[in-house]
Design an enzyme around this catalytic site. Structure first.
Site, PDB file in Angstrom:
ATOM      1  N   SER A 107      -1.394   0.940  -2.929  1.00 39.81           N
ATOM      2  CA  SER A 107      -2.043   2.115  -2.350  1.00 39.81           C
ATOM      3  C   SER A 107      -1.299   3.399  -2.692  1.00 39.81           C
ATOM      4  O   SER A 107      -1.825   4.493  -2.493  1.00 39.81           O
ATOM      5  CB  SER A 107      -2.166   1.968  -0.831  1.00 39.81           C
ATOM      6  OG  SER A 107      -0.893   1.899  -0.219  1.00 39.81           O
ATOM      7  N   HIS A 108      -0.068   3.283  -3.218  1.00 44.66           N
ATOM      8  CA  HIS A 108       0.712   4.456  -3.610  1.00 44.66           C
ATOM      9  C   HIS A 108       1.048   4.446  -5.103  1.00 44.66           C
ATOM     10  O   HIS A 108       1.910   5.192  -5.547  1.00 44.66           O
ATOM     11  CB  HIS A 108       1.993   4.539  -2.781  1.00 44.66           C
ATOM     12  CG  HIS A 108       1.743   4.899  -1.351  1.00 44.66           C
ATOM     13  ND1 HIS A 108       1.374   3.964  -0.417  1.00 44.66           N
ATOM     14  CD2 HIS A 108       1.768   6.081  -0.713  1.00 44.66           C
ATOM     15  CE1 HIS A 108       1.201   4.564   0.757  1.00 44.66           C
ATOM     16  NE2 HIS A 108       1.434   5.839   0.597  1.00 44.66           N
ATOM     17  N   ASP A 167      -4.268   1.904   2.454  1.00 46.44           N
ATOM     18  CA  ASP A 167      -4.679   0.500   2.465  1.00 46.44           C
ATOM     19  C   ASP A 167      -6.106   0.351   2.990  1.00 46.44           C
ATOM     20  O   ASP A 167      -6.875  -0.481   2.495  1.00 46.44           O
ATOM     21  CB  ASP A 167      -3.707  -0.331   3.309  1.00 46.44           C
ATOM     22  CG  ASP A 167      -2.382  -0.538   2.605  1.00 46.44           C
ATOM     23  OD1 ASP A 167      -2.385  -1.084   1.493  1.00 46.44           O
ATOM     24  OD2 ASP A 167      -1.342  -0.147   3.158  1.00 46.44           O
TER      25      ASP A 167
END
Length: 337
Positions: A47-48, A188
């Protein structure tokens, strides 16, 4: 499920850099951001990782972010460093403020870096790991947008409000944790929505305040804190320390500033650095040994230290590259069309 493509870490960095600069991001900002995106993809923090290229470009196109902003440094007190990001992304401001933070921590024993007027999209562990790489203990926190309801509530007041900590360890990876005070990072939930997957109960509520497993309904409703009232109290503390204390926005202020543009949250970030040598003095070695006994007491009974999975992923990625969904790559390439 989308086909997956193997990329080297250099290919991940180059792709992120090209996508950002093609959309008007200044070269120095783009390099700082691409480096952190690469770290996220490397450590399997999906997610990053490359997903954040989409977020950054959307923010650039919103007109809120100054893609060419030049951070300015000041020192209002011997142990306080301030960097004004001038509505640019936070990562270049952090890069420029870190050397002075390290210098002041070694002089004073403890020092603070307050980054103001910044757009912050990344995990916090890259920042605290950077502090720990200088042999200092690091702590970082930041608000975001008011997406998270307080315990017992149903409307957003807090941000995901992450808190990160790093303890340097000689000859090995630091002890690091980085977690949102929400039940899960918003990225997420966004990935679940993107993939059409249900989320667990406890992550959030819909617009009517009803607990939901529908990711899109929660994105339109409110997220929940972890640990009930304990996570809620920590989230409030971060609003105060990384918002009100440093003269910057709370998560509610940040959401109002966005005004529906859909940009990355704009607010402040507070980082603290502690010099073990200054605190422990002649007891430094004994203190480090106590810390190692603590870590051994955890791992010797089969428990793991936080970030151990991430460090294992890092070693795999450095040896074998990373796997990225073709659909995400297509979306990123589409940003450069």
């Amino acid at each position: 499920m989308s086909e997956r493509i193997n990329l080297s870490l250099q290919q991940v960095f180059d792709l992120a850099l090209r996508a950002l600069t093609a959309n008007g991001m200044g070269e120095d900002h783009a390099r700082a951001i691409a480096a952190v995106i690469t770290q996220g993809q490397r450590d399997e923090c999906h997610s990053h990782g490359l997903y954040r290229v989409l977020v950054c470009v959307r923010s650039l196109r919103s007109g809120k972010v100054d893609a060419l902003a030049r951070p300015t440094l000041s020192q209002p007190a011997p142990s306080i460093v301030k960097v004004d990001a001038h509505h640019g992304y936070s990562l270049l401001a952090f890069e420029q403020g870190l050397p002075l933070l390290v210098e002041k921590a070694r002089e004073q024993g403890v020092a603070a870096l307050a980054i103001r007027n910044c757009f912050h999209f990344s995990a916090l562990w890259p920042e605290v790991e950077a502090i720990a790489s200088h042999g200092l203990v690091g702590l970082a926190m930041t608000p975001s947008h008011a997406w998270v309801a307080p315990e017992g509530g149903s409307r957003g007041v807090f941000g995901t409000n992450p808190l990160a900590f790093a303890w340097p360890r000689a000859g090995q990876e630091p002890f690091v944790f980085d977690f949102a005070t929400s039940a899960i990072a918003r990225g997420d939930i966004e990935l679940h929505a993107r993939q059409g997957k249900a989320i667990p109960l406890g992550w959030g509520v819909d617009a009517e305040g009803t607990p939901s497993t529908d990711a899109r309904a929660v994105l339109d409703g409110a997220m929940q804190t972890f640990g009930g009232h304990k996570g809620s109290a920590l989230a409030a503390m971060i609003e105060l320390l990384a918002g009100a204390l440093i003269g910057d926005l709370t998560s509610a202020d940040s959401l109002a500033f966005d005004a529906g543009a859909g940009a990355t949250p704009c607010h402040g970030e507070l980082l603290l650095a502690f010099d073990p040598q200054r605190f422990a003095g002649t007891d430094l070695v004994a203190g480090q040994q106590r810390a190692e006994r603590l870590f051994a007491a955890i791992t010797d009974q089969g428990a793991r230290l936080p970030s151990q999975r991430r460090f294992a992923a890092r070693r795999r990625a450095e040896a074998e590259g990373v796997w990225v969904e073709q659909g995400l790559l297509n979306d990123i390439h589409g940003l450069m069309a």
